[in-house]
Design a protein around this motif. Structure first.
Motif, PDB file in Angstrom:
ATOM      1  N   ARG A 130       1.670   6.670  -6.847  1.00 13.31           N
ATOM      2  CA  ARG A 130       0.500   7.464  -7.207  1.00 13.31           C
ATOM      3  C   ARG A 130       0.855   8.952  -7.157  1.00 13.31           C
ATOM      4  O   ARG A 130       0.430   9.751  -7.991  1.00 13.31           O
ATOM      5  CB  ARG A 130      -0.660   7.139  -6.269  1.00 13.31           C
ATOM      6  N   ASP A 140       0.835  -1.210   0.000  1.00 15.03           N
ATOM      7  CA  ASP A 140       0.000   0.000   0.000  1.00 15.03           C
ATOM      8  C   ASP A 140       0.861   1.247   0.000  1.00 15.03           C
ATOM      9  O   ASP A 140       0.549   2.254  -0.659  1.00 15.03           O
ATOM     10  CB  ASP A 140      -0.914   0.001   1.225  1.00 15.03           C
ATOM     11  N   TRP A 141       1.965   1.168   0.755  1.00 15.69           N
ATOM     12  CA  TRP A 141       2.841   2.356   0.827  1.00 15.69           C
ATOM     13  C   TRP A 141       3.475   2.653  -0.529  1.00 15.69           C
ATOM     14  O   TRP A 141       3.558   3.797  -0.970  1.00 15.69           O
ATOM     15  CB  TRP A 141       3.918   2.109   1.883  1.00 15.69           C
ATOM     16  N   GLN A 180       0.963   4.078  -2.949  1.00 19.74           N
ATOM     17  CA  GLN A 180       0.714   5.475  -2.615  1.00 19.74           C
ATOM     18  C   GLN A 180       1.858   6.353  -3.114  1.00 19.74           C
ATOM     19  O   GLN A 180       1.647   7.457  -3.635  1.00 19.74           O
ATOM     20  CB  GLN A 180       0.552   5.626  -1.086  1.00 19.74           C
TER      21      GLN A 180
END
Length: 340
Positions: free
Chosen positions: A22, A15-16, A19
């Motif tokens: 992104r 997830d990190w 992110q």
């Protein structure tokens, strides 16, 4: 880039990374340059964390001997405290034991003291009885009723202590005989006080009789003194009605009602049981009336043989009717006095 996510309990590396990339797309940076910069920042952050860990480790290593020393000191102090608590507990147990022993000794001493006092009091009362018994005859000869009563009351108090002496029964009998002599000596004065309705004098006699445990005898004496007055008045009522039986009953009931009211007021001032005294007086009045009226009624029947059985029955019915009316009227008055 937010590196605080690494401290989250639920940190997820995928997830990190998503992110992070992104953000790269949003800023339109070159992916290689962005990746290189991100790696450099991570390496620097790792180096910073390593330095922090090393510094903390050095401090811990330096402080560890001092902590050990403090632990030893605390262990030693705990041992000393334990010893002190053990000593205090022993002292408390000793104090409790000493206190219990002291209390037992005090209780025993108090019991001994009470026994000595009781024995001393018994000896004093025995000596007091002998002294009073020797003096009482001279006091009777003086006819000083106050002094006689005082000595008899003192002798009575002595007897309450001397219940275990061998001649206790003889002493009780002697005291009762002396009380009888005093009662006979003061009875005329008591009757005078009763007949004159002298409240103060009657109260003083009542106190004497009560102190000698003879309140009942005083009540009987008063009831007897009133009986003579009742006898004369009831005879007067019967004689004054000219043989009219219904009138006799009416007059007698009215008279006894007045007697009840007067005697309850008087007896309340003198006696501990005024109701008992008044009831005895009224019962005596009814007995006197029954005896005198019965004799007169029988005499009249013998004198007037011509009276028919029906007329005799009419007389009795009339008398009963009067009694019924009086009782009913009295009950009605009592109900009216009851508070709602």
């Amino acid at each position: 880039m937010d590196f605080s996510k690494f401290f989250d309990d639920e940190f997820n590396v995928i997830d990190w990374l998503n992110q992070a990339f992104r953000l790269q797309k949003e800023s339109n940076q070159n992916i290689d340059n962005y990746t290189g910069t991100l790696i450099t920042k991570l390496q620097m952050y790792i180096q910073e964390m390593n330095n922090s860990i090393e510094e903390t480790s050095q401090q811990a290593v330096q402080q560890f001997p001092r902590v050990l020393r403090e632990i030893d000191v605390l262990r030693h102090e705990a041992t000393l405290l334990q010893e002190q608590m053990r000593t205090v507990r022993g002292d408390i147990q000793k104090v409790n034991q000493d206190t219990a022993d002291g209390m037992r000794n005090l209780i025993q001493l108090d019991s001994v003291k009470n026994r000595i006092q009781s024995a001393s009091k018994a000896l004093q009362e025995a000596d007091n009885w002998v002294t009073l018994s020797a003096q009482i005859e001279d006091t009777f000869e003086s006819k000083d009723t106050v002094q006689i009563a005082t000595k008899l009351i003192a002798m009575q108090q002595s007897l309450k202590i001397l219940t275990d002496v061998p001649d206790y029964a003889d002493r009780v009998n002697r005291l009762e005989l002396l009380k009888n002599r005093l009662e006979a000596l003061i009875s005329p004065a008591v009757v005078v006080a009763f007949n004159t309705q002298d409240v103060e004098m009657a109260r003083s006699f009542a106190q004497v009789f009560q102190s000698m445990d003879r309140a009942q005898q005083l009540e009987d004496l008063y009831v007897t003194s009133v009986k003579t007055r009742l006898d004369a008045r009831i005879k007067e009522i019967i004689d004054s009605t000219n043989g009219e039986h219904e009138s006799i009953f009416i007059a007698i009931y009215d008279y006894l009602l007045n007697v009840w009211q007067d005697e309850i007021r008087w007896s309340t001032k003198i006696f501990n049981h005024p109701n008992r005294v008044t009831l005895s007086i009224i019962l005596n009045g009814l007995k006197i009336f029954h005896s005198k009226y019965k004799n007169q009624f029988n005499t009249e029947l013998q004198r007037q043989q011509t009276i028919s059985s029906k007329n005799r029955l009419d007389i009795l019915i009339a008398c009963k009717r009067v009694s019924y009316r009086k009782v009913k009227k009295r009950k009605r008055k009592r109900k009216l006095k009851v508070p709602s």
